[in-house]
Each structure stands twice: as C-alpha cells, then as structure tokens.
Scaffold this motif. Structure first.
Motif, short mmCIF file in Angstrom:
data_model
loop_
_atom_site.label_atom_id
_atom_site.label_comp_id
_atom_site.label_asym_id
_atom_site.label_seq_id
_atom_site.Cartn_x
_atom_site.Cartn_y
_atom_site.Cartn_z
N ALA A 40 41.89 -127.19 20.86
CA ALA A 40 41.41 -128.06 19.78
C ALA A 40 42.55 -128.93 19.29
O ALA A 40 43.69 -128.48 19.19
CB ALA A 40 40.87 -127.22 18.63
N GLU A 41 42.24 -130.17 18.97
CA GLU A 41 43.23 -131.09 18.40
C GLU A 41 43.62 -130.62 17.00
O GLU A 41 44.77 -130.64 16.61
CB GLU A 41 42.66 -132.51 18.35
N VAL A 42 42.62 -130.19 16.21
CA VAL A 42 42.85 -129.77 14.83
C VAL A 42 42.01 -128.54 14.55
O VAL A 42 40.86 -128.46 14.97
CB VAL A 42 42.44 -130.90 13.85
N LEU A 43 42.57 -127.58 13.84
CA LEU A 43 41.86 -126.38 13.43
C LEU A 43 41.85 -126.33 11.91
O LEU A 43 42.90 -126.35 11.28
CB LEU A 43 42.54 -125.13 13.98
N THR A 44 40.68 -126.33 11.33
CA THR A 44 40.56 -126.23 9.88
C THR A 44 40.17 -124.80 9.53
O THR A 44 39.13 -124.32 9.95
CB THR A 44 39.50 -127.23 9.36
N LEU A 45 41.02 -124.14 8.78
CA LEU A 45 40.80 -122.76 8.40
C LEU A 45 39.94 -122.70 7.14
O LEU A 45 39.87 -123.67 6.38
CB LEU A 45 42.14 -122.07 8.16
N PRO A 46 39.29 -121.56 6.88
CA PRO A 46 38.47 -121.43 5.67
C PRO A 46 39.29 -121.75 4.42
O PRO A 46 40.44 -121.35 4.30
CB PRO A 46 38.04 -119.96 5.69
N GLY A 47 38.70 -122.51 3.51
CA GLY A 47 39.37 -122.88 2.27
C GLY A 47 40.22 -124.13 2.38
O GLY A 47 40.75 -124.60 1.39
N GLU A 48 40.37 -124.67 3.58
CA GLU A 48 41.15 -125.89 3.76
C GLU A 48 40.23 -127.09 3.91
O GLU A 48 39.11 -126.97 4.39
CB GLU A 48 42.04 -125.79 5.00
N GLN A 49 40.71 -128.24 3.48
CA GLN A 49 39.96 -129.48 3.62
C GLN A 49 40.59 -130.26 4.78
O GLN A 49 41.78 -130.50 4.78
CB GLN A 49 40.04 -130.31 2.34
N PRO A 50 39.79 -130.67 5.76
CA PRO A 50 40.37 -131.44 6.86
C PRO A 50 40.80 -132.83 6.37
O PRO A 50 40.28 -133.35 5.39
CB PRO A 50 39.21 -131.55 7.86
N LEU A 51 41.78 -133.38 7.06
CA LEU A 51 42.25 -134.72 6.74
C LEU A 51 41.28 -135.74 7.31
O LEU A 51 40.94 -135.70 8.48
CB LEU A 51 43.63 -134.95 7.37
N HIS A 52 40.81 -136.63 6.47
CA HIS A 52 39.88 -137.66 6.92
C HIS A 52 40.35 -139.02 6.45
O HIS A 52 40.57 -139.22 5.25
CB HIS A 52 38.47 -137.42 6.36
N ALA A 53 40.47 -139.95 7.40
CA ALA A 53 40.76 -141.32 7.02
C ALA A 53 39.58 -141.83 6.19
O ALA A 53 38.43 -141.53 6.49
CB ALA A 53 40.95 -142.18 8.27
N GLY A 54 39.89 -142.52 5.13
CA GLY A 54 38.86 -143.05 4.24
C GLY A 54 38.62 -142.19 3.02
O GLY A 54 37.98 -142.64 2.07
N ALA A 55 39.12 -140.95 3.01
CA ALA A 55 38.95 -140.07 1.85
C ALA A 55 40.03 -140.38 0.80
O ALA A 55 41.12 -140.84 1.14
CB ALA A 55 39.05 -138.61 2.27
N ARG A 56 39.71 -140.10 -0.44
CA ARG A 56 40.71 -140.27 -1.50
C ARG A 56 41.79 -139.21 -1.32
O ARG A 56 41.49 -138.04 -1.07
CB ARG A 56 40.07 -140.13 -2.88
N ALA A 57 43.04 -139.62 -1.42
CA ALA A 57 44.16 -138.68 -1.30
C ALA A 57 44.17 -137.73 -2.49
O ALA A 57 43.98 -138.15 -3.63
CB ALA A 57 45.47 -139.45 -1.23
N ALA A 58 44.36 -136.46 -2.21
CA ALA A 58 44.44 -135.45 -3.27
C ALA A 58 45.67 -135.71 -4.13
O ALA A 58 46.76 -135.93 -3.60
CB ALA A 58 44.51 -134.06 -2.66
N SER A 59 45.49 -135.70 -5.44
CA SER A 59 46.63 -135.90 -6.32
C SER A 59 47.47 -134.62 -6.38
O SER A 59 46.95 -133.53 -6.16
CB SER A 59 46.17 -136.31 -7.72
N PHE A 60 48.75 -134.78 -6.65
CA PHE A 60 49.63 -133.63 -6.77
C PHE A 60 50.87 -134.02 -7.54
O PHE A 60 51.19 -135.20 -7.69
CB PHE A 60 50.01 -133.05 -5.40
#
Length: 173
Positions: A40-60
């Motif tokens: 797999a190119e990317v593995l998203t584990l439970p509780g994680e949000q995958p990176l998506h172009a076009g999504a608002r960047a999470a603030s931190f």
C-alpha cells in the motif's frame, strides 16, 4: 526500522494519564505478502485522518527547539511546508538537504517547519552538526502527527495561503 526496505519492525508508544502510564510495544517477527495482497502507498490506522489535498489543514500550536510557541494560524497568508521527519530515518536525512535548499531559495515567502517527535537534545545536536536552519517544531506527544494522519515518515504537507492542503506526500522522493 529495516534499513533495506524502510519497514517499521518495532514500534513503541507510551501514553500517560494522571491515573497510569501505559507502554505498548508492537514487534513484527515476520512479514509475508500473500497472493492477492499488495504493498500500500499509504496506511491509515484507526483514529488517524488521512491526508487529503483540498482539505482544511488542522490547526496546531507547538514549540520550537528554543521553546518559542508557533501557531499554524500565524502563517495564514503564506505557503507552509510541514516536513515530518526523524534523525534516525535514512530517507528523512536524505531529503533534508533539499528542504534546507528550498528554504534558502524561498526565504520569507514560504514557512518551512520540520515536525519531530524525538527528544529535543537529539534534534538540536543533529541540526547543529548538519548546519540546518529550518524551524523544528517539537511534537513529543505526536498530536500533530495524528491530526495529519502521519503514521510513516518522511511525510511532507504543503498548505496554501488560505490554509488548505495543496499537496501531501508520504515517503521519500
């Protein structure tokens, strides 16, 4: 980390709460690809949000190696590059000279932030020994890693001036 295939063979996580400290160690003893399975190119584990172009960047808000606070919202109006990396990661170390070169070329027009979850003294020593000048933000509890869905490194996220993820890359290039 398997140095030939860059696979994580052992992972240790520590979770602290006021009531207790929990340490979980996951160790791979064998790895077998079966018929019909693929890498797999990317593995998203439970509780994680995958990176998506076009999504608002999470603030931190994180602190630099010097302990200065940095809030992502302060960079609104500029392009931001988040580079998730570690000193022990060979592909990360191979990419860092390019990150440093780009930082020098773009100057103040682009904010380059290295996101690291290691001990500060390890990172400080590495940065000093390699003469890197990009800003490193310390994510010791991996909160920003989780909010961006980063479970493997290197990972690079490019955020546009409006705070939208323009591109996200996992792995070396």
């Amino acid at each position: 980390v398997d140095k030939e295939r860059f696979l994580i063979l052992q992972r240790r996580e520590t979770m602290d709460s006021p009531e207790m400290k929990t340490e979980i160690t996951i160790r791979a003893t064998s790895l077998e690809l079966r018929k019909g399975w693929s890498e797999a190119e990317v593995l998203t584990l439970p509780g994680e949000q995958p990176l998506h172009a076009g999504a608002r960047a999470a603030s931190f808000a994180l602190k630099t190696l010097a302990g200065e606070p940095v809030d992502l919202s302060q960079a609104r109006g500029k392009v931001v590059v988040l580079d998730f990396w570690a000193t022990w990661c060979p592909p990360c170390r191979a990419e860092l000279p390019s990150i440093e070169k780009l930082r020098g070329e773009f100057g103040d027009a682009v904010r380059f932030y290295g996101i690291n979850d290691e001990e500060a003294f390890t990172v400080e020593s590495f940065m000093r020994d390699n003469h890197y000048g990009f800003t490193v933000l310390m994510d010791g509890h991996r909160d920003v890693h989780r909010s961006y869905g980063v479970s493997s490194i290197p990972a690079l996220v490019i955020i546009d001036p409006q705070g939208i993820i323009g591109q996200a890359f996992i792995g070396s290039r």
